[in-house]
Write a protein that holds these residues in place. Structure first.
Motif, PDB file in Angstrom:
ATOM      1  N   UNK A  88      38.608  48.937  31.631  1.00  0.00           N
ATOM      2  CA  UNK A  88      38.000  50.003  32.002  1.00  0.00           C
ATOM      3  C   UNK A  88      38.403  50.340  33.459  1.00  0.00           C
ATOM      4  N   UNK A  89      39.740  50.383  33.640  1.00  0.00           N
ATOM      5  CA  UNK A  89      39.909  50.105  35.506  1.00  0.00           C
ATOM      6  C   UNK A  89      38.920  49.344  36.917  1.00  0.00           C
ATOM      7  N   UNK A  90      38.127  48.523  35.906  1.00  0.00           N
ATOM      8  CA  UNK A  90      37.366  48.038  37.451  1.00  0.00           C
ATOM      9  C   UNK A  90      37.981  46.757  37.622  1.00  0.00           C
ATOM     10  N   UNK A  91      37.538  46.572  38.753  1.00  0.00           N
ATOM     11  CA  UNK A  91      37.831  45.713  39.891  1.00  0.00           C
ATOM     12  C   UNK A  91      36.609  44.522  40.012  1.00  0.00           C
ATOM     13  N   UNK A  92      36.012  43.680  39.525  1.00  0.00           N
ATOM     14  CA  UNK A  92      34.692  42.982  39.594  1.00  0.00           C
ATOM     15  C   UNK A  92      35.450  41.885  40.534  1.00  0.00           C
ATOM     16  N   UNK A  93      34.153  41.926  41.638  1.00  0.00           N
ATOM     17  CA  UNK A  93      33.663  40.392  42.283  1.00  0.00           C
ATOM     18  C   UNK A  93      32.574  39.367  41.855  1.00  0.00           C
ATOM     19  N   UNK A  94      32.895  38.995  41.648  1.00  0.00           N
ATOM     20  CA  UNK A  94      31.390  37.560  41.037  1.00  0.00           C
ATOM     21  C   UNK A  94      31.283  36.505  42.470  1.00  0.00           C
ATOM     22  N   UNK A  95      31.610  36.647  43.625  1.00  0.00           N
ATOM     23  CA  UNK A  95      31.666  36.092  44.578  1.00  0.00           C
ATOM     24  C   UNK A  95      30.927  36.324  45.638  1.00  0.00           C
ATOM     25  N   UNK A 101      35.537  45.368  51.339  1.00  0.00           N
ATOM     26  CA  UNK A 101      36.214  46.101  52.286  1.00  0.00           C
ATOM     27  C   UNK A 101      38.214  45.569  52.030  1.00  0.00           C
ATOM     28  N   UNK A 102      38.177  44.310  51.402  1.00  0.00           N
ATOM     29  CA  UNK A 102      39.531  44.477  50.921  1.00  0.00           C
ATOM     30  C   UNK A 102      39.590  44.849  49.884  1.00  0.00           C
ATOM     31  N   UNK A 103      38.880  45.438  48.445  1.00  0.00           N
ATOM     32  CA  UNK A 103      38.582  46.065  47.592  1.00  0.00           C
ATOM     33  C   UNK A 103      38.632  46.999  47.177  1.00  0.00           C
ATOM     34  N   UNK A 104      37.892  48.544  48.627  1.00  0.00           N
ATOM     35  CA  UNK A 104      37.503  49.647  48.847  1.00  0.00           C
ATOM     36  C   UNK A 104      38.527  50.110  48.109  1.00  0.00           C
ATOM     37  N   UNK A 105      39.620  50.202  47.808  1.00  0.00           N
ATOM     38  CA  UNK A 105      41.006  51.490  47.577  1.00  0.00           C
ATOM     39  C   UNK A 105      40.757  50.939  45.879  1.00  0.00           C
ATOM     40  N   UNK A 135      33.133  46.445  40.875  1.00  0.00           N
ATOM     41  CA  UNK A 135      31.659  46.126  40.358  1.00  0.00           C
ATOM     42  C   UNK A 135      31.488  44.594  41.047  1.00  0.00           C
ATOM     43  N   UNK A 136      30.542  44.907  41.834  1.00  0.00           N
ATOM     44  CA  UNK A 136      29.658  43.104  42.171  1.00  0.00           C
ATOM     45  C   UNK A 136      28.518  42.862  41.133  1.00  0.00           C
ATOM     46  N   UNK A 137      28.759  41.321  40.488  1.00  0.00           N
ATOM     47  CA  UNK A 137      28.077  40.710  39.785  1.00  0.00           C
ATOM     48  C   UNK A 137      27.660  38.794  40.536  1.00  0.00           C
ATOM     49  N   UNK A 138      26.531  38.899  41.178  1.00  0.00           N
ATOM     50  CA  UNK A 138      26.682  38.678  42.728  1.00  0.00           C
ATOM     51  C   UNK A 138      25.453  37.487  41.892  1.00  0.00           C
ATOM     52  N   UNK A 139      25.160  37.398  40.995  1.00  0.00           N
ATOM     53  CA  UNK A 139      24.248  35.880  40.636  1.00  0.00           C
ATOM     54  C   UNK A 139      24.316  36.356  38.884  1.00  0.00           C
ATOM     55  N   UNK A 147      30.785  40.413  50.612  1.00  0.00           N
ATOM     56  CA  UNK A 147      31.819  41.081  51.765  1.00  0.00           C
ATOM     57  C   UNK A 147      33.452  41.269  51.530  1.00  0.00           C
ATOM     58  N   UNK A 148      33.695  40.802  50.215  1.00  0.00           N
ATOM     59  CA  UNK A 148      34.920  41.498  49.811  1.00  0.00           C
ATOM     60  C   UNK A 148      35.055  42.770  49.912  1.00  0.00           C
TER      61      UNK A 148
END
Length: 373
Positions: free
Chosen positions: A188-195, A201-205, A210-214, A198-199
């Motif tokens: 569904x067109x999401x980029x998901x970061x799980x780390x 700025x590299x992903x804001x375009x 989504x960020x799942x960080x825990x 701070x990432x």
């Protein structure tokens, strides 16, 4: 006579809080293009007051001029839980404790996230809990019980949300039913970061982010969470407006409530001060933008928290209250029914003054944005 007085007080209170309150909207209010709803879970006036006594900075709560009070009782209980409280905000209905986006008859009224998305508005959800926890879940999901977090997670990929940040990775991946919700989000067109956040700025375009960080909740402030909440709000406002879009965003300081449940004043105050700083980032954006309505409130109070004078002992063994020193105290490990403050800034903010029911926030927001149900 005492019984008569008690009965009279009960009747007055019942008439105040059981009847439908008139929804007062100023018709000449400027319409809001964006809405940011900040929820400090479990926060009453004493919790807010701690921001004035336990930090060196001036509290960002002082930047508000328009302030009201809400009654938070759920449909069947005087004392609400977070699920019913958040559902009142998100869908405009009083419901039973434990309900996620459902009314007493188990029908599913549209949430602000769903309504905004259908009106072409970008949407975001941020929390220091898991994103499947009661408050954030009530803005995008519909479930009979707040404990159904694996089922709640299944709503997120199809919810219309464009940006999210928080914990709860275990509900989306590595599930016993082998359902891969990360893959569904990506479909569904999401980029998901799980780390790391701070990432960003590299992903804001990216199209959706989504960020799942825990695995479950984010760490406590005392455990080094840092300024995640303020940074997520700052990034969320940037991301949701990058194409000139209008947006709705809900961000929750979830763990103030947990400090209250634990009767842990240090935990509570650390989380509250973090939320105070997040308010600052939000108001900085709104002041610069000029078209953003900011609403800051809570679903309920937790812990019966009080900033009492410190009790000290004299040389003769007698005790006294030292009014020069504050000692945080608690009266319960659960929630209370105290009225909750609402702070508002921006277009239509004066509509949030007065005393009213928690579910009226929903209609006030719709009236001030012209989003169609």
């Amino acid at each position: 006579m005492k019984l008569f007085k008690l009965g009279l007080i009960s009747c007055v209170c019942l008439s105040l809080f059981s009847c439908k309150t008139v929804n007062r909207i100023t018709t000449n209010s400027k319409k809001a293009k964006n809405v940011i709803l900040l929820i400090s879970d479990g926060t009453g006036l004493s919790q807010i007051s701690s921001a004035f006594y336990f930090q060196d900075k001036v509290s960002n709560y002082t930047r508000f001029e328009d302030i009201g009070l809400i009654n938070t009782s759920s449909s069947q209980e005087d004392v609400t839980d977070s699920a019913a409280g958040a559902t009142a905000f998100a869908s405009g209905v009083k419901t039973y404790n434990g309900a996620i986006g459902l009314d007493d008859d188990f029908s599913a009224p549209k949430t602000l996230i769903e309504i905004a998305s259908e009106n072409g508005i970008q949407t975001g959800v941020i929390a220091t809990s898991s994103l499947t926890h009661a408050t954030p879940a009530s803005f995008y999901a519909h479930a009979k019980s707040r404990g159904m977090e694996y089922e709640i997670a299944e709503f997120l990929p199809k919810s219309g949300i464009d940006f999210f940040a928080g914990g709860g990775f275990q509900f989306f991946s590595g599930r016993k039913d082998n359902l891969d919700l990360i893959a569904q989000l990506q479909a569904n067109n999401f980029t998901v970061d799980t780390t790391s956040f701070s990432n960003y700025n590299a992903l804001k375009s990216k199209d959706k982010l989504g960020f799942l960080l825990a695995a479950n909740a984010m760490p406590k402030m005392q455990e080094g969470r840092g300024n995640f909440l303020a940074k997520a709000i700052e990034a969320g406002t940037e991301f949701l407006t990058k194409d000139g879009s209008n947006f709705f965003m809900m961000a929750e300081g979830s763990q103030i409530d947990w400090g209250g449940h634990n009767n842990d004043a240090a935990y509570l105050i650390a989380e509250l001060i973090d939320f105070d700083q997040a308010i600052g980032k939000t108001l900085d954006f709104a002041e610069k933008d000029g078209n953003t309505l900011v609403i800051v409130t809570s679903d309920h109070e937790t812990g019966g928290f009080t900033l009492a004078s410190k009790t000290k002992t004299r040389e003769d063994g007698s005790q006294y209250s030292d009014y020069k020193e504050i000692e945080p105290t608690f009266s319960t490990g659960g929630h209370s029914a105290t009225l909750i403050p609402v702070f508002a800034y921006g277009p239509g903010s004066k509509n949030f003054t007065g005393i009213y029911e928690n579910n009226e926030l929903f209609e006030k927001i719709l009236a001030l944005t012209n989003w169609k149900k």
